[in-house]
Design a protein around this motif. Structure first.
Motif, PDB file in Angstrom:
ATOM      1  N   GLY A  41       0.745  -1.292  -0.017  1.00  0.00           N
ATOM      2  CA  GLY A  41      -0.048  -0.081  -0.042  1.00  0.00           C
ATOM      3  C   GLY A  41       0.888   1.395   0.055  1.00  0.00           C
ATOM      4  N   ALA A  42       2.012   1.231   0.625  1.00  0.00           N
ATOM      5  CA  ALA A  42       2.930   2.539   0.808  1.00  0.00           C
ATOM      6  C   ALA A  42       3.283   2.552  -0.467  1.00  0.00           C
ATOM      7  CB  ALA A  42       3.977   2.212   1.990  1.00  0.00           C
ATOM      8  N   LEU A  43       3.727   1.373  -1.273  1.00  0.00           N
ATOM      9  CA  LEU A  43       4.220   1.513  -2.695  1.00  0.00           C
ATOM     10  C   LEU A  43       3.377   2.098  -3.680  1.00  0.00           C
ATOM     11  CD1 LEU A  43       6.408  -1.650  -2.925  1.00  0.00           C
ATOM     12  CD2 LEU A  43       7.167   0.800  -2.813  1.00  0.00           C
ATOM     13  N   ILE A  44       2.184   1.783  -3.476  1.00  0.00           N
ATOM     14  CA  ILE A  44       1.096   2.305  -4.387  1.00  0.00           C
ATOM     15  C   ILE A  44       0.701   3.508  -4.161  1.00  0.00           C
ATOM     16  CG2 ILE A  44      -1.275   1.482  -5.357  1.00  0.00           C
ATOM     17  CD1 ILE A  44      -0.422  -1.106  -4.718  1.00  0.00           C
ATOM     18  N   TYR A  45       0.587   3.962  -3.007  1.00  0.00           N
ATOM     19  CA  TYR A  45       0.114   5.132  -2.544  1.00  0.00           C
ATOM     20  C   TYR A  45       0.512   6.453  -3.406  1.00  0.00           C
ATOM     21  CZ  TYR A  45      -1.266   9.090   0.609  1.00  0.00           C
ATOM     22  OH  TYR A  45      -1.794  10.249   1.094  1.00  0.00           O
ATOM     23  N   PHE A  47       1.112   6.701  -6.560  1.00  0.00           N
ATOM     24  CA  PHE A  47       0.470   6.766  -7.740  1.00  0.00           C
ATOM     25  C   PHE A  47      -1.006   6.583  -7.736  1.00  0.00           C
ATOM     26  CE2 PHE A  47       4.479   4.324  -7.763  1.00  0.00           C
ATOM     27  CZ  PHE A  47       5.433   5.288  -8.498  1.00  0.00           C
ATOM     28  N   SER A  48      -1.779   5.892  -6.803  1.00  0.00           N
ATOM     29  CA  SER A  48      -2.983   5.961  -6.513  1.00  0.00           C
ATOM     30  C   SER A  48      -3.529   6.128  -5.041  1.00  0.00           C
ATOM     31  CB  SER A  48      -3.676   4.780  -7.308  1.00  0.00           C
ATOM     32  OG  SER A  48      -5.132   4.547  -7.023  1.00  0.00           O
ATOM     33  N   ARG A  49      -3.676   7.145  -4.597  1.00  0.00           N
ATOM     34  CA  ARG A  49      -3.671   7.202  -3.571  1.00  0.00           C
ATOM     35  C   ARG A  49      -4.940   6.707  -2.587  1.00  0.00           C
ATOM     36  NH1 ARG A  49      -1.240  12.657  -1.414  1.00  0.00           N
ATOM     37  NH2 ARG A  49       0.164  13.099  -3.011  1.00  0.00           N
ATOM     38  N   MET A  50      -6.099   6.609  -3.251  1.00  0.00           N
ATOM     39  CA  MET A  50      -7.191   5.963  -2.701  1.00  0.00           C
ATOM     40  C   MET A  50      -6.851   4.310  -2.759  1.00  0.00           C
ATOM     41  SD  MET A  50      -9.384   8.079  -1.832  1.00  0.00           S
ATOM     42  CE  MET A  50     -10.446   7.005  -1.223  1.00  0.00           C
ATOM     43  N   ARG A  51      -6.616   3.848  -3.804  1.00  0.00           N
ATOM     44  CA  ARG A  51      -6.230   2.256  -3.796  1.00  0.00           C
ATOM     45  C   ARG A  51      -5.159   2.102  -2.737  1.00  0.00           C
ATOM     46  NH1 ARG A  51      -5.300  -0.294  -9.337  1.00  0.00           N
ATOM     47  NH2 ARG A  51      -7.488  -0.057  -9.247  1.00  0.00           N
ATOM     48  N   ARG A  54      -6.879   2.199   0.715  1.00  0.00           N
ATOM     49  CA  ARG A  54      -7.915   0.971   0.914  1.00  0.00           C
ATOM     50  C   ARG A  54      -7.058  -0.122   1.151  1.00  0.00           C
ATOM     51  NH1 ARG A  54     -11.309   2.263  -4.196  1.00  0.00           N
ATOM     52  NH2 ARG A  54      -9.466   1.284  -5.065  1.00  0.00           N
ATOM     53  N   MET A  55      -5.681  -0.201   0.843  1.00  0.00           N
ATOM     54  CA  MET A  55      -4.993  -1.334   0.598  1.00  0.00           C
ATOM     55  C   MET A  55      -4.450  -1.453   2.155  1.00  0.00           C
ATOM     56  SD  MET A  55      -2.019  -2.817  -1.609  1.00  0.00           S
ATOM     57  CE  MET A  55      -2.575  -3.962  -2.653  1.00  0.00           C
ATOM     58  N   MET A  56      -3.783  -0.337   2.554  1.00  0.00           N
ATOM     59  CA  MET A  56      -3.524  -0.004   4.008  1.00  0.00           C
ATOM     60  C   MET A  56      -4.438  -0.364   5.119  1.00  0.00           C
ATOM     61  SD  MET A  56      -0.400   2.522   3.617  1.00  0.00           S
ATOM     62  CE  MET A  56      -0.908   3.698   2.629  1.00  0.00           C
ATOM     63  N   ALA A  57      -5.799   0.000   4.820  1.00  0.00           N
ATOM     64  CA  ALA A  57      -6.795  -0.164   5.733  1.00  0.00           C
ATOM     65  C   ALA A  57      -7.309  -1.518   5.536  1.00  0.00           C
ATOM     66  CB  ALA A  57      -7.928   0.947   5.441  1.00  0.00           C
TER      67      ALA A  57
END
Length: 73
Positions: A41-45, A47-51, A54-57
């Motif tokens: 989630g930290a790597l994706i954040y 590029f796509s903040r909402m995704r 959601r992944m970290m939550a």
């Protein structure tokens, strides 16, 4: 080394009004999923903040409650 355990008292899901197995397994499942999903989630954040959010939550909002409710003891 201590073993993590969780106890939830005052529940109405079983006759003894106390849960031990469900919350403890939920804690273990939460830790396993969090180890995988939080870094991803930290790597994706960026590029796509909402995704990423959601992944970290997901471990807190989905995994822990789902496993805890599934086991009534």
């Amino acid at each position: 080394m201590s073993v993590p355990c969780c106890v939830e008292c005052g529940t109405s899901q079983n006759p003894c009004r106390c849960k031990f197995v469900g919350p403890t397994l939920a804690l273990v499942a939460f830790a396993i999923v969090a180890i995988i999903e939080w870094p991803l989630g930290a790597l994706i954040y960026p590029f796509s903040r909402m995704r990423g959010r959601r992944m970290m939550a997901n471990p807190v909002e989905v995994v822990y409650p789902c496993v805890k409710r599934a086991i009534p003891f």
